[in-house]
Design an enzyme around this catalytic site. Sequence first.
Site, PDB file in Angstrom:
ATOM      1  CB  CYS A  60     -25.182  35.175 -15.534  1.00 29.58           C
ATOM      2  SG  CYS A  60     -25.059  33.769 -14.422  1.00 29.58           S
ATOM      3  CG  HIS A  95     -10.006  19.335 -29.318  1.00 26.30           C
ATOM      4  ND1 HIS A  95      -8.962  18.453 -29.272  1.00 26.30           N
ATOM      5  CD2 HIS A  95     -10.253  19.693 -28.051  1.00 26.30           C
ATOM      6  CE1 HIS A  95      -8.606  18.288 -28.017  1.00 26.30           C
ATOM      7  NE2 HIS A  95      -9.377  19.017 -27.260  1.00 26.30           N
TER       8      HIS A  95
HETATM    9  C1  PEP Z   1     -26.841  28.679 -15.504  1.00 25.33           C
HETATM   10  O1  PEP Z   1     -27.011  27.561 -15.018  1.00 25.33           O
HETATM   11  O2  PEP Z   1     -27.774  29.443 -15.797  1.00 25.33           O
HETATM   12  C2  PEP Z   1     -25.482  29.159 -15.813  1.00 25.33           C
HETATM   13  C3  PEP Z   1     -25.274  30.391 -16.179  1.00 25.33           C
HETATM   14  O3  PEP Z   1     -24.478  28.261 -15.705  1.00 25.33           O
HETATM   15  P1  PEP Z   1     -24.140  27.135 -16.797  1.00 25.33           P
HETATM   16  O4  PEP Z   1     -25.035  27.367 -17.989  1.00 25.33           O
HETATM   17  O5  PEP Z   1     -22.703  27.307 -17.107  1.00 25.33           O
HETATM   18  O6  PEP Z   1     -24.461  25.899 -16.030  1.00 25.33           O
END
Ligand code: PEP
Length: 757
Positions: free
Chosen positions: A684, A371
């Site tokens: 991403c 938290h």
């Molecule tokens: C990833 O695996 O690159 C991703 C964007 O997801 P997370 O980091 O949330 O697993």
Amino acid sequence: MQGAGMTSVSRRLLGRLRDVMAGSGSAQDRLDKVVKLIAADMVAEVCSCYIMRAGEVLELFSTEGLKKESVHQTRLRVGEGLVGDIAAHARPLALADAQAHPNFVFRPETGEEIFHSLMGVPIIRGSRVVGVVVVQNRTMRHYTDEEIETLETVAMVLAELVVSGELVNRAELVPVDGNALLPLRMEGVKLNGGVGVGVAVLHRPRITIQRLVAEDPDAELERLKKALTGIKLALEELFSRPEMRDGEHRDVLETYRMFAEDKGWLNRISEAIRTGLTAEAAVQKVHDDTRARMSQITDPYLRERMHDFEDLANRLLQHLAGGDGDQRPGAADLPEGAILIGRNLGPMELFDYDPKRLRGLVLEEGSATSHVAIVARALDIPVVGRVKDVLDKIEPLDQVICDGDNGQVFIRPPDDIRETYIDAIGQRQLRQAVYARLRELPAITRQGVRIGIHMNAGLLLDLQHLHDSGADGIGLYRTELPFMARSSLPDVAAQTLLYKKILDQAEGKPVVFRTLDVGGDKVLPYWNPYEEDNPALGWRSIRITLDRPAVMRSQLRALLRAAQGRELSVMFPMIAEVSEFVQAKRILDKELEHERLAGSPLPTKVLVGTMLEVPALALQLDALLPMVDFVSIGSNDLTQFLFAVDRGNPRIAERYDPLAPAMIRFMRYVAVKCNQYRVSLSVCGEMAGRPLEAMALIGAGIRNLSLSAPSIGPVKTMIRSLEIGALEAYLNTLLKSPDHSLRNKLKTFALDHGVVL
Ligand code: PEP
Ligand code: MG
């Protein structure tokens, strides 16, 4: 009416102990008297007190009933014998036949062979066991729970004597590494990025309790009640602040408020008061007992929740000490540029310190989902967690660098390191100003190729950066974070409200919602994770939500409702094969149909996509791509699976480089395929947020990146200085290279071609 009887015994004993403690004589004399008193009062033939000495050794300091020659002679290591067992586990033992216990060790010098039963409790101060107090009887006596309670209460009084420094040098009680005043670099875990340089402020130096024993329990219960009311009022005030109107940190404090009303906890404190303790001593006792036992618990969620109680206990102590809860030690006179050091902080505690003066937070415990980390993110304070024993190695007002970006802490750093960091912070601020000016400028390369720049988000609070960073939209909204801040699964209505707020705050910019991606290292508090040898390869993410379709359905329903009359983008995580995508999409279609039949307004358009983070999916692109609107490569998990390297294991984390030829070839292959099928593709993972890596991705054919807000400026700067044609041509020559990494070659390319990294 055994309980009532015990209460009076305990109160009488406490009264006598108080007289002894306040009396004259050396500490050893007082200890001897105390031990004698306990033996008499508890009708035990033996009472012995063992005290922890340097090197984790328990030394017999005083005894009534065992041979006097053994005093200061008999020593047991922690874990050795029954006394060592009590210390090791910080829990009481009561045995009618002690010698039958497998951990019993016989020490002939004590003459204890004639005593059959034994009851012992740890003497605890803070979270440390500082000794053990034991009573023994000749007969096989069955000690009652009430008797254990009484001995625990007595142990509290003994704790005061032990830590007074009169019996053993106080330095022996604090484990130090011997280098206390030398510069020190300590490793921890990054809980929130950013860097701060400042002076150490130890979070809440202990409140010393002056009065342990009270005459009038009713008056003490009244004081407790008053203090609780004070806390509740303070919480109300906090809730009424504008910044608390919504967001996950509000959820966090709601949970905290629930704890403040926890009957079990309050009852235990009231019980302790009825045995004759003052309200503060009772709070301390319940707190110490729980804390010491908690150190045995490995479940990270339970441990985190304990800190909510801990925060409450501290706050209660302050209210009882006469403060109104706003006069936290260290908070009122917080120096400008403070780095707060603590074992852990409760969710409410960070609000005690003026955030404008705080430069960082260093914790011995904590996790990304704790938290306090969520609140610190909201306040933009760098945090390094799990810095083992940092409190033992730091003195108030020491110079400290809290490097949240790299998960490290420098204590009393040499001047050159300190200056380097101060320079870096200055540079960073300058660059931030430059990036702010970049906000309105498009992310186009020198030849005019436009790169989509999207932002990764996971908290409502992140949305504020969507507009000031100039991102085109949210390329990855990690929906699991709000699930983790709560104490139970949010229902459809609560989720709808949250997703609606996100879409409202995005003001028409697109948002890609990723469905629940828990498991692995992201544990939901209300789901008992299965013990798995390989959680990263285990029951996680889409595997969970396909197995528990009700969870998936409620989330999709909430998303559809939140996006009524607007466009909705849904992305499924961890898809390893096309059939999983088909299954997930079918659930979405069903929900859409359900909403339609119910006559609810629908989104204007629903775009459906998948993460590509399991390599197998890349070998099914011909089957997948005709079905999807977009694909986003999760480079974090992809690296883990492509190289078979655990992303959370620091020992191998650096072993493979995402700029390895294999990774870039993989990206290129997927980019070519997506282009062929006219499917929008982005990356991403963390890779997209680092300028050099982002450059390589663009060279491999990626045209959309989704990254965290602070990375947008640097990546945009790189893009605006980049000439794609030259990069693509160069990268093509490298794809077949046997190199471990293309990093250096790409760096040289950037340098030669004026690409700003
Ligand atoms: C990833 O695996 O690159 C991703 C964007 O997801 P997370 O980091 O949330 O697993
Ligand atoms: Mg992932």
